[in-house]
Design an enzyme around this catalytic site. Structure first.
Site, mmCIF file in Angstrom:
data_model
loop_
_atom_site.group_PDB
_atom_site.id
_atom_site.type_symbol
_atom_site.label_atom_id
_atom_site.label_comp_id
_atom_site.label_asym_id
_atom_site.label_seq_id
_atom_site.Cartn_x
_atom_site.Cartn_y
_atom_site.Cartn_z
ATOM 1 N N ARG A 49 0.819 -1.213 0.000
ATOM 2 C CA ARG A 49 0.000 0.000 0.000
ATOM 3 C C ARG A 49 0.851 1.261 0.000
ATOM 4 N NH1 ARG A 49 -2.568 2.565 4.553
ATOM 5 N NH2 ARG A 49 -1.307 1.131 5.762
ATOM 6 N N LYS A 155 4.620 -17.993 10.487
ATOM 7 C CA LYS A 155 4.343 -17.613 11.849
ATOM 8 C C LYS A 155 4.477 -16.116 12.091
ATOM 9 C CE LYS A 155 8.009 -17.902 14.942
ATOM 10 N NZ LYS A 155 9.203 -17.200 14.504
ATOM 11 N N HIS A 185 10.563 -22.226 8.863
ATOM 12 C CA HIS A 185 11.781 -22.164 8.041
ATOM 13 C C HIS A 185 12.862 -23.145 8.505
ATOM 14 C CE1 HIS A 185 13.505 -19.528 11.158
ATOM 15 N NE2 HIS A 185 14.683 -19.774 10.622
ATOM 16 N N LYS A 189 16.039 -26.043 6.401
ATOM 17 C CA LYS A 189 17.492 -26.116 6.617
ATOM 18 C C LYS A 189 17.993 -27.499 6.184
ATOM 19 C CE LYS A 189 17.398 -22.971 10.593
ATOM 20 N NZ LYS A 189 18.255 -21.821 10.402
ATOM 21 N N ASP A 242 7.658 -18.126 20.170
ATOM 22 C CA ASP A 242 8.520 -17.756 19.045
ATOM 23 C C ASP A 242 9.315 -18.950 18.516
ATOM 24 O OD1 ASP A 242 9.761 -15.808 17.316
ATOM 25 O OD2 ASP A 242 11.551 -15.919 18.584
ATOM 26 N N HIS A 247 9.607 -24.341 15.803
ATOM 27 C CA HIS A 247 10.878 -24.944 15.385
ATOM 28 C C HIS A 247 11.298 -26.150 16.250
ATOM 29 C CE1 HIS A 247 10.848 -21.358 13.105
ATOM 30 N NE2 HIS A 247 11.465 -20.564 13.960
ATOM 31 N N LYS A 347 17.631 -16.477 23.983
ATOM 32 C CA LYS A 347 18.364 -15.382 23.335
ATOM 33 C C LYS A 347 19.462 -14.908 24.286
ATOM 34 C CE LYS A 347 14.979 -13.999 20.064
ATOM 35 N NZ LYS A 347 15.560 -14.596 18.858
#
Ligand code: BG6
Length: 506
Positions: A49, A155, A185, A189, A242, A247, A347
């Site tokens: 847009r 996701k 994803h 791999k 997440d 995963h 993380k």
């Protein structure tokens, strides 16, 4: 079943200007183009847009390809050729007009090519737009060709079980399940795909791949990265949503599933679904025993001083969101009864490393005296996912000479050394499979919902009971103490990742 690449593809990208498009989808399409792997007739319809015109969009793509592609900056001639395949449609996704414009552009192009093309609709947009876009596609008859029209989503596929069901219902109102490609994803791999090759193309793993020989399985996906600029998203997600729901759960399925009858999308996905169905539900009052959470505080990685999560942009100063999650799961079936699967991800950890450790049981009888060192390390098979890609078998060997000493050694398979070619990025593999219509590496609706169902009690308990100890690990640690306790209670410990040289500066 591998399908043949059809000749003509019209690829529509909604959210063309967004981060996902620029950082991952365009570099992957460009690499497929360079490798001659795009279909002979291919056009990309970029829909957004806010973009003023095609020129500025193309310039934006060129820059991000230079930055994110594994091949670096595009060469002039190659770029000219690739950018001539891009068309631009400015559209507000909440209004019907844009879909009709798209429909007539696609049908004119098909006529110009003199036949039917496969039509891919990639939704690189936030989930609240999934419903209006599928409706727009449905109402302009773009969903109705069951063989040729495909829709791609990724996701977050929901925020919890209920919202993931709502997304599936919205998609299934206009598309059939076989037309829907849900991306995880990790499944693209190379090392993840190799789990099936290793397990089912070799005869020697299957006999020991069960509760009689395996003590436990540990899956680690550790990152040195923090939340970067994604605080807004992450505050609503956290590590469990997440990473674990998608995963890590997919990795667990690949390790635990039964052999498929054929390398066929539905057979493989059904075998994975059997694993998810067999996972023992975690009761609300057992969450403390089966799950651990953490949040990073300030600390150091690779000589750099780093902020804590609560000091990151767009993060609440007293946020209860976890940046680390560990789970203990049991797969209640004949093969895996009583074998714990420990999953952990976080993380700002000590190293960026993803690997799966299959820890074998100790020998039933210790004939060697303790003094020779047999207890030093258990035998294990380690599937290295990243950054090193390969497989390591750790076992006990005799040191040369006397007196008798036993010592753990490694037998290594490295992708880089064995194949000497650059592996494609996950998105290259996945985009190619979408164009070929091969859904093997994509998630089915039932899998997504089952994975949500497994983590729901943990999500709810964590949400209702803010963690009193956050932040509970500094940047650069291996996670909170509660995660150590999770495995220590079973008399085990997390196995040190085999590849920790990869401690990179974030
Ligand atoms: C994404 C998560 O799905 O996976 C990110 O949203 C995470 O938080 C990323 O960093 C990790 O993927 P990869 O391929 O970089 O290991």
């Amino acid at each position: 079943m591998q399908m043949e690449m059809r000749k003509d593809v019209l690829f529509t990208l909604f959210g063309a200007e967004g981060d996902l498009s620029a950082r991952l989808i365009l570099p992957a399409l460009f690499n497929l183009h360079l490798d001659g792997l795009l279909p002979q007739h291919f056009l990309l319809y970029a829909v957004d847009r806010t973009v003023p015109d095609l020129e500025s969009l193309a310039a934006h793509y060129r820059q991000s390809i230079a930055r994110y592609s594994r091949r670096g900056k595009p060469k002039e001639k190659e770029w000219q050729r690739f950018s001539s395949l891009i068309r631009f449609i400015r559209a507000d996704l909440s209004e019907e007009a844009g879909y009709h414009e798209l429909a007539s552009a696609l049908s004119e192009q098909e006529k110009a090519w003199g036949g039917n093309a496969d039509q891919i609709f990639y939704l690189a947009i936030p989930p609240f737009l999934f419903e209006p876009v599928t409706r727009g596609l449905g109402n302009s008859d773009l969903a109705k060709n069951r063989e040729r029209a495909r829709i791609v989503v990724e996701k977050p596929l929901g925020h919890d079980l209920e919202s993931s069901r709502a997304i599936n219902q919205a998609l299934l109102k206009y598309f059939e399940e076989r037309q829907i490609f849900r991306i995880d994803h990790f499944l693209g791999k190379e090392t993840v795909q190799n789990i099936l090759a290793m397990r089912f193309a070799n005869p020697m793993f299957e006999p020991v791949w069960n509760r009689r020989y395996i003590d436990h399985v540990a899956i680690t996906v550790a990152e040195t990265l923090g939340v970067e600029h994604r605080g807004g998203y992450y505050e609503k997600a956290g590590a469990l949503r997440d990473m674990v729901q998608n995963h890590l759960m997919q990795l667990l399925c690949l390790v635990a599933m039964e052999a498929p009858v054929a390398y066929d999308a539905d057979d493989i996905r059904s075998k994975k679904m059997d694993v998810l169905r067999a996972i023992r539900p975690i009761a609300f009052d057992e969450v403390g025993e089966f799950a651990a959470r953490g949040q990073y505080g300030p600390g150091w990685i690779g000589g750099r001083e780093l902020k804590g999560y609560r000091q990151e942009p767009l993060v609440h100063a007293s946020s209860n969101v976890e940046t680390y999650a560990a789970l203990k799961l049991h797969v209640d079936n004949w093969r895996w009864q009583d074998v714990p699967f420990y999953l952990r991800t976080g993380k700002r950890l000590a190293a960026s490393v993803s690997e799966i450790s299959i820890r074998f049981q100790d020998v039933p009888h210790k004939a060697f005296p303790a003094s020779v060192g047999l207890d030093a390390q258990p035998a294990r098979l380690v599937i290295l996912i990243q950054p090193e890609q390969g497989i390591v078998l750790k076992f006990i060997a005799k040191e040369p000479g006397s007196p008798l000493r036993l010592r753990p050694v490694d037998m290594r398979f490295s992708y880089k050394e064995a194949f000497r070619v650059a592996a494609p990025e996950a998105y290259e593999t996945l985009l190619r499979d979408i164009m070929a219509g091969d859904a093997t590496l994509f998630m089915r609706a039932d899998q997504v919902e089952a994975a949500w169902q497994i983590i729901m009690p943990v999500l709810e308990v964590w949400q209702d009971n803010p963690a009193p100890d956050f932040p509970n690990y500094p940047c650069g640690a291996w996670g909170p103490e509660s995660a150590e306790l999770l495995v220590a209670r079973d008399g085990r410990s997390w196995l040190t990742p085999t590849h920790t040289q990869g401690v990179s500066t974030p």
